[in-house]
Write a protein that holds these residues in place. Sequence first.
Motif, PDB file in Angstrom:
ATOM      1  N   PHE A  66       0.847  -1.194   0.000  1.00 52.87           N
ATOM      2  CA  PHE A  66       0.000   0.000   0.000  1.00 52.87           C
ATOM      3  C   PHE A  66       0.884   1.246   0.000  1.00 52.87           C
ATOM      4  CE2 PHE A  66      -2.746  -3.216   1.726  1.00 52.87           C
ATOM      5  CZ  PHE A  66      -4.038  -2.844   1.388  1.00 52.87           C
ATOM      6  N   LEU A  67       0.300   2.327  -0.431  1.00 51.30           N
ATOM      7  CA  LEU A  67       0.852   3.669  -0.228  1.00 51.30           C
ATOM      8  C   LEU A  67      -0.194   4.479   0.527  1.00 51.30           C
ATOM      9  CD1 LEU A  67       2.448   4.390  -3.720  1.00 51.30           C
ATOM     10  CD2 LEU A  67       3.701   4.195  -1.569  1.00 51.30           C
ATOM     11  N   PHE A  68       0.223   5.170   1.578  1.00 52.14           N
ATOM     12  CA  PHE A  68      -0.697   5.969   2.388  1.00 52.14           C
ATOM     13  C   PHE A  68      -0.187   7.399   2.493  1.00 52.14           C
ATOM     14  CE2 PHE A  68      -1.344   1.790   4.760  1.00 52.14           C
ATOM     15  CZ  PHE A  68      -2.592   1.543   4.209  1.00 52.14           C
ATOM     16  N   LYS A  69      -1.137   8.353   2.475  1.00 49.14           N
ATOM     17  CA  LYS A  69      -0.879   9.730   2.862  1.00 49.14           C
ATOM     18  C   LYS A  69      -1.987  10.156   3.811  1.00 49.14           C
ATOM     19  CE  LYS A  69       2.048  11.608  -0.799  1.00 49.14           C
ATOM     20  NZ  LYS A  69       2.236  12.691  -1.793  1.00 49.14           N
ATOM     21  N   MET A  78      -4.987   6.345  -0.415  1.00 43.81           N
ATOM     22  CA  MET A  78      -4.247   5.081  -0.508  1.00 43.81           C
ATOM     23  C   MET A  78      -4.250   4.522  -1.918  1.00 43.81           C
ATOM     24  SD  MET A  78      -6.805   2.295   1.316  1.00 43.81           S
ATOM     25  CE  MET A  78      -7.061   3.273   2.794  1.00 43.81           C
ATOM     26  N   LEU A  79      -3.168   3.808  -2.228  1.00 44.09           N
ATOM     27  CA  LEU A  79      -3.040   2.979  -3.415  1.00 44.09           C
ATOM     28  C   LEU A  79      -2.676   1.578  -2.941  1.00 44.09           C
ATOM     29  CD1 LEU A  79      -0.860   5.405  -5.582  1.00 44.09           C
ATOM     30  CD2 LEU A  79      -3.280   4.926  -5.939  1.00 44.09           C
ATOM     31  N   SER A  80      -2.878   0.556  -3.796  1.00 44.31           N
ATOM     32  CA  SER A  80      -2.568  -0.809  -3.377  1.00 44.31           C
ATOM     33  C   SER A  80      -2.310  -1.686  -4.591  1.00 44.31           C
ATOM     34  CB  SER A  80      -3.718  -1.393  -2.558  1.00 44.31           C
ATOM     35  OG  SER A  80      -3.447  -2.735  -2.208  1.00 44.31           O
ATOM     36  N   ASP A  81      -1.540  -2.762  -4.365  1.00 40.60           N
ATOM     37  CA  ASP A  81      -1.310  -3.734  -5.435  1.00 40.60           C
ATOM     38  C   ASP A  81      -2.249  -4.940  -5.291  1.00 40.60           C
ATOM     39  OD1 ASP A  81      -0.218  -5.111  -3.294  1.00 40.60           O
ATOM     40  OD2 ASP A  81       1.660  -5.616  -4.293  1.00 40.60           O
ATOM     41  N   PHE A  86      -5.869  -0.756  -8.796  1.00 44.55           N
ATOM     42  CA  PHE A  86      -5.737   0.063  -7.589  1.00 44.55           C
ATOM     43  C   PHE A  86      -4.366   0.720  -7.467  1.00 44.55           C
ATOM     44  CE2 PHE A  86      -8.695  -3.181  -5.283  1.00 44.55           C
ATOM     45  CZ  PHE A  86      -9.751  -2.784  -6.092  1.00 44.55           C
ATOM     46  N   GLU A  87      -3.448   0.379  -8.366  1.00 46.56           N
ATOM     47  CA  GLU A  87      -2.077   0.860  -8.221  1.00 46.56           C
ATOM     48  C   GLU A  87      -1.914   2.319  -8.593  1.00 46.56           C
ATOM     49  OE1 GLU A  87       0.476  -1.801 -10.330  1.00 46.56           O
ATOM     50  OE2 GLU A  87      -0.169  -3.555  -9.181  1.00 46.56           O
ATOM     51  N   TYR A 112      -9.707   0.099   0.104  1.00 45.63           N
ATOM     52  CA  TYR A 112      -8.917  -1.023  -0.405  1.00 45.63           C
ATOM     53  C   TYR A 112      -8.492  -1.976   0.709  1.00 45.63           C
ATOM     54  CZ  TYR A 112      -8.327   1.770  -4.705  1.00 45.63           C
ATOM     55  OH  TYR A 112      -8.529   2.491  -5.849  1.00 45.63           O
ATOM     56  N   ILE A 113      -8.114  -1.438   1.850  1.00 48.25           N
ATOM     57  CA  ILE A 113      -7.574  -2.281   2.918  1.00 48.25           C
ATOM     58  C   ILE A 113      -8.660  -3.190   3.510  1.00 48.25           C
ATOM     59  CG2 ILE A 113      -7.957  -0.776   4.917  1.00 48.25           C
ATOM     60  CD1 ILE A 113      -5.010  -1.439   5.692  1.00 48.25           C
ATOM     61  N   HIS A 114      -9.941  -2.814   3.330  1.00 49.06           N
ATOM     62  CA  HIS A 114     -11.024  -3.646   3.845  1.00 49.06           C
ATOM     63  C   HIS A 114     -11.275  -4.876   2.970  1.00 49.06           C
ATOM     64  CE1 HIS A 114     -11.773   0.148   5.930  1.00 49.06           C
ATOM     65  NE2 HIS A 114     -12.573  -0.494   6.759  1.00 49.06           N
ATOM     66  N   LEU A 115     -10.863  -4.826   1.711  1.00 51.16           N
ATOM     67  CA  LEU A 115     -11.209  -5.897   0.781  1.00 51.16           C
ATOM     68  C   LEU A 115     -10.658  -7.247   1.221  1.00 51.16           C
ATOM     69  CD1 LEU A 115     -10.652  -3.985  -2.579  1.00 51.16           C
ATOM     70  CD2 LEU A 115     -12.839  -4.670  -1.576  1.00 51.16           C
ATOM     71  N   LEU A 116      -9.456  -7.244   1.789  1.00 51.73           N
ATOM     72  CA  LEU A 116      -8.836  -8.508   2.189  1.00 51.73           C
ATOM     73  C   LEU A 116      -9.535  -9.120   3.399  1.00 51.73           C
ATOM     74  CD1 LEU A 116      -5.113  -7.447   1.749  1.00 51.73           C
ATOM     75  CD2 LEU A 116      -6.409  -9.003   0.282  1.00 51.73           C
ATOM     76  N   ALA A 117     -10.282  -8.317   4.132  1.00 54.35           N
ATOM     77  CA  ALA A 117     -10.995  -8.818   5.305  1.00 54.35           C
ATOM     78  C   ALA A 117     -12.469  -9.069   5.021  1.00 54.35           C
ATOM     79  CB  ALA A 117     -10.864  -7.821   6.462  1.00 54.35           C
ATOM     80  N   ASP A 118     -12.914  -8.755   3.811  1.00 50.98           N
ATOM     81  CA  ASP A 118     -14.335  -8.842   3.477  1.00 50.98           C
ATOM     82  C   ASP A 118     -14.712 -10.293   3.178  1.00 50.98           C
ATOM     83  OD1 ASP A 118     -16.899  -8.659   2.438  1.00 50.98           O
ATOM     84  OD2 ASP A 118     -16.510  -6.790   1.383  1.00 50.98           O
ATOM     85  N   PRO A 119     -15.571 -10.907   3.989  1.00 50.29           N
ATOM     86  CA  PRO A 119     -15.928 -12.318   3.754  1.00 50.29           C
ATOM     87  C   PRO A 119     -16.873 -12.510   2.562  1.00 50.29           C
ATOM     88  CG  PRO A 119     -17.198 -11.447   5.589  1.00 50.29           C
ATOM     89  CD  PRO A 119     -16.220 -10.368   5.201  1.00 50.29           C
TER      90      PRO A 119
END
Length: 418
Positions: A66-69, A78-81, A86-87, A112-119
Motif C-alpha cells: 500500500f501507499l498511504f498519505k 491510498m493505493l494498493s497492489d 488500484f495501483e 482497499y484495505i477492507h477488501l482482504l478482510a471482506d468475507p
Amino acid sequence: MKKILLGILAFSLLLGACKKDDTVNPEDKPDAKLIKVLDDYKSQLTGAQFGWKAYLMPDGGGVYSFLFKFDENERVQMLSDIDPSFEDAAFESSYRLKAIQRPSLFFDTYSYIHLLADPDRPFEGSYGTGQYSDFEFSFVSAKEDTITLEGNYNHSKLLLIKAKSQDEFDDFMGNIQAVAGNFSKLRTYFKRMTVGGVEYELNINPAQKAISFAYSDGGSIKSHSSFFYIDGNNVVLTDPFVNGGTTISSLSGVSYNASGFISASINGSTVQIVEAIQPMSYDLNAASRFNSVERQYISYDGFTRDGNPDSYNIKSIPGLSFLLLWTKYSPSYDLAGFTFGNSIRYGPAVTPQVKSDGKVYYTFLGTLGSIPAAYRSIVLNTGNAFGEEQSGFYVIQVSNNTYDLVSADDARKWIRFE
C-alpha cells in the motif's frame, strides 16, 4: 479521661499533618497521557512529507503493498497492489486514532484495505472468511521512519516505512511489478541458486510474494518458506532463512540478465538464480494423495506458461470465478469445470493415470456443458494443456491442501490447485 482526649487530639493532628496531597498535575492524568500518545502518533503519520510505504501481512498469508498519505483532517489517500487497477487509482478513506487496550489506528470507512478482510467479496482467501485480514490495528512500535502495527482481530501485521522522496513514493508500485516481473522471466517452474557452496531449489510465487528454499542436508531434503515484500529492487523476507552459518534475510539488487538468469546479492555476494527442468527431490506419493479421492480444487489463474500466468486467458471470460478441478467427478474422469459463482457451466473432462514414476498423466476426453462460441478455444486449450503432456506432470505438494502440477517435459508449464 483528660489524658485520653489529649491523646486522640494529638493523633488527629498527626493524621492531619501526614495527609497526602491529592493534587495531580493535569498533564500526569492517565487520560491526558493517552491523548498525548495518540497525538504523537497522529503527528508522526501526518508529518511524513512524502507519505508511507506499507506492507500488510494477513493471517491468511501473502503480502500486500500500500501507499498511504494521512492528513490532519483524519483522511487518508491510498493505493494498493491488491488489484492492478488500484495501483494508480487513489482511494480516499477516513481514519481514526483511538485507545482500546492499546493505542490503535482504525481505517473506519470501506476502502482497499477492507477488501482482504471482506468475507463476502474476497480478493484472496475464501467466501465467509476473506484473507483473515484486519482494518483496525494496534501500535506495536514506532521509530522515526518505521511503524509496526498488529491487527486487533486477526493479528495481521502492518509495516509502515516513511518514503524519503516523492520519486520513491511515485516509483513504489512500479518497482514491485518490475521485480515480480523479473522472476516471471524465468521460464521454468523449478529454479536453482548456490549460496555459500550449497545449492538451493527455489519456489517463488510473485503474486502471493512467497518464496521457499529446499536443500539437501545429510541425504535428506529440508526446506524453509517465507513471505517477502519488495522495497525498491530488493526482496526482503518476513521470516529470514538460516542454514548453519548462512542467513538469508534479503535478496538485494534483483535484476534479470538477458542470458536467462536473475542476478542478486545475498550478504554482499552476487548470486545467480537459474532455470531447472526437474525437482531436486521428488515425492513419489504426492500424485496419489492429490488424485486418490473425490475432491474439489480451485485454480484462479489457470495454466502458467513460460512464467506468464493465465496463459490461456481464462480470466477474460466475463463472470468466471475460477477453474475447479473435481477429481473423481465420475468413476472414469475428472472435470476441469469453468465455475461462475457456485455453478459449473462447462469444462474439459480428463482421465488421470498415476504411474509408478509418481507422475500423473491425463487424457483429454472432450468437454461437458454448453460452451459459448467466443470462449470455446479457451476451454479446448485448457483441456489440451492437460492431455498434451507426453511425460506427464510432476505433482508438487506446496502445503496441506495446495498442489502444483508441473510439466515433466520441460517444467515450462504448470498450474496451481488449492
